[in-house]
Scaffold this motif. Sequence first.
Motif, short mmCIF file in Angstrom:
data_model
loop_
_atom_site.label_atom_id
_atom_site.label_comp_id
_atom_site.label_asym_id
_atom_site.label_seq_id
_atom_site.Cartn_x
_atom_site.Cartn_y
_atom_site.Cartn_z
N TRP A 296 4.57 0.60 1.37
CA TRP A 296 4.74 -0.21 2.57
C TRP A 296 4.29 -1.64 2.31
O TRP A 296 3.32 -1.87 1.59
N GLY B 276 2.44 5.30 6.47
CA GLY B 276 3.01 4.30 7.38
C GLY B 276 2.29 4.18 8.70
O GLY B 276 2.63 3.33 9.52
N GLU B 277 1.27 5.02 8.92
CA GLU B 277 0.53 5.00 10.18
C GLU B 277 -0.59 3.97 10.10
O GLU B 277 -1.78 4.31 10.11
N TYR B 278 -0.23 2.71 10.03
CA TYR B 278 -1.21 1.63 9.97
C TYR B 278 -1.28 0.98 11.36
O TYR B 278 -0.25 0.75 11.99
N ARG C 91 0.83 -1.19 0.00
CA ARG C 91 0.00 0.00 0.00
C ARG C 91 0.87 1.26 0.00
O ARG C 91 2.03 1.23 0.42
N LEU D 224 2.68 -4.73 4.14
CA LEU D 224 1.90 -4.97 5.34
C LEU D 224 1.62 -6.45 5.51
O LEU D 224 1.37 -7.17 4.54
N SER D 225 1.65 -6.90 6.76
CA SER D 225 1.30 -8.28 7.08
C SER D 225 0.70 -8.33 8.48
O SER D 225 0.78 -7.37 9.24
N LYS E 105 0.18 -9.00 12.31
CA LYS E 105 1.01 -9.16 13.50
C LYS E 105 0.72 -10.46 14.23
O LYS E 105 1.55 -10.96 14.99
N SER F 259 8.89 -11.45 0.75
CA SER F 259 9.27 -10.17 1.35
C SER F 259 10.72 -9.84 1.04
O SER F 259 11.05 -8.71 0.65
N ARG G 24 1.85 -5.45 10.85
CA ARG G 24 3.30 -5.36 10.74
C ARG G 24 3.63 -4.57 9.48
O ARG G 24 3.09 -4.86 8.40
N THR G 25 4.48 -3.56 9.57
CA THR G 25 4.82 -2.72 8.42
C THR G 25 6.30 -2.78 8.11
O THR G 25 7.13 -2.80 9.02
N GLU G 26 6.62 -2.80 6.82
CA GLU G 26 8.00 -2.72 6.37
C GLU G 26 8.08 -1.68 5.25
O GLU G 26 7.33 -1.74 4.28
#
Length: 302
Positions: free
Chosen positions: A266, A150-152, A146, A268-269, A271, A283, A156-158
């Motif tokens: 980003w 980054g404020e998700y 996405r 996302l996965s 947590k 990834s 989990r964010t990378e």
Amino acid sequence: MKNLNRVHLNALHAAEVIGRTGTLKAAAQELGVTPGAVSQHLIKLEKQLGHQLFERQAAGLRPTPFGAALLPELHEGFSQLEHALTMARGRGDGILTLSVAPNFAAKWLVPRLARFSRLHPGVSVRVEATSTLVDLDASDIDLAIRVGDGEYTDVRTEFLAPQEVFPVCAPSLAEALKVPADLKTAWILRDVNSVIPWQFWLDQFDMREEELPQGYAFTDGALCLEAAIAGQGVMLAWRFLAEDAIAAGQLVAPFEGCTATGLSYWLLSSKRRRPGLPVRAFSEWLKNEIAGSFAPPSASAG
């Protein structure tokens, strides 16, 4: 797991659904039973636990403090069960499901997927092309790409890459574009659904978008790109959309540099899920692929 033998799994599931839906009727519809059956499950569960889970109100059921503490744990537990059943049906070990915006998928990801398959022949990739937000805990989506700040929450964010924009056009049009002011006499293409307007890029040159001629307008970035490739005007593009067309010589960036939008890409996965081999492999490959191709566009005028 001795405590599980003291309560009925169906009753726990009913409580979890009530917590999400807020009413007996809505929970019954999801579970495929009658509201009376759901009510009986809840009464038995509250008796077995020795605590009231919900307060009965005119608008529906409201969790008690005990219920408010228990319900998130039940939701996480049933999400894990759902994921385990998905894997058991053959959709987990060797299959990776990826949610990604259509333009990112079509113009950047899909042309590179064969490279991933050569490195990991045992992993099949299923791409869901959508920009709609997905529930990474409850769905079978393993990863999502996405664009945002980054404020998700609760994922989990990378970081993958910054979003940067720059004008592009066919090589035949670039000859007339020596400086940004030359855009005032160029045919300007617009992606009307883009969150980054031409004005964002023009600000650094003290120019106004109203000074630019009106060219074709599109509701899809990929269509706008095709128009630029066809020599129909200049588009404000972003790297993942235009990179391959530039590399193929179909487009050029007539001006030096690019402008960061403040947003980024980003990965996302969930947590709550332990990343399996397909998730870890994809990834790592994705980040390496982006790092290897992320070079600034060079001016190609004249």
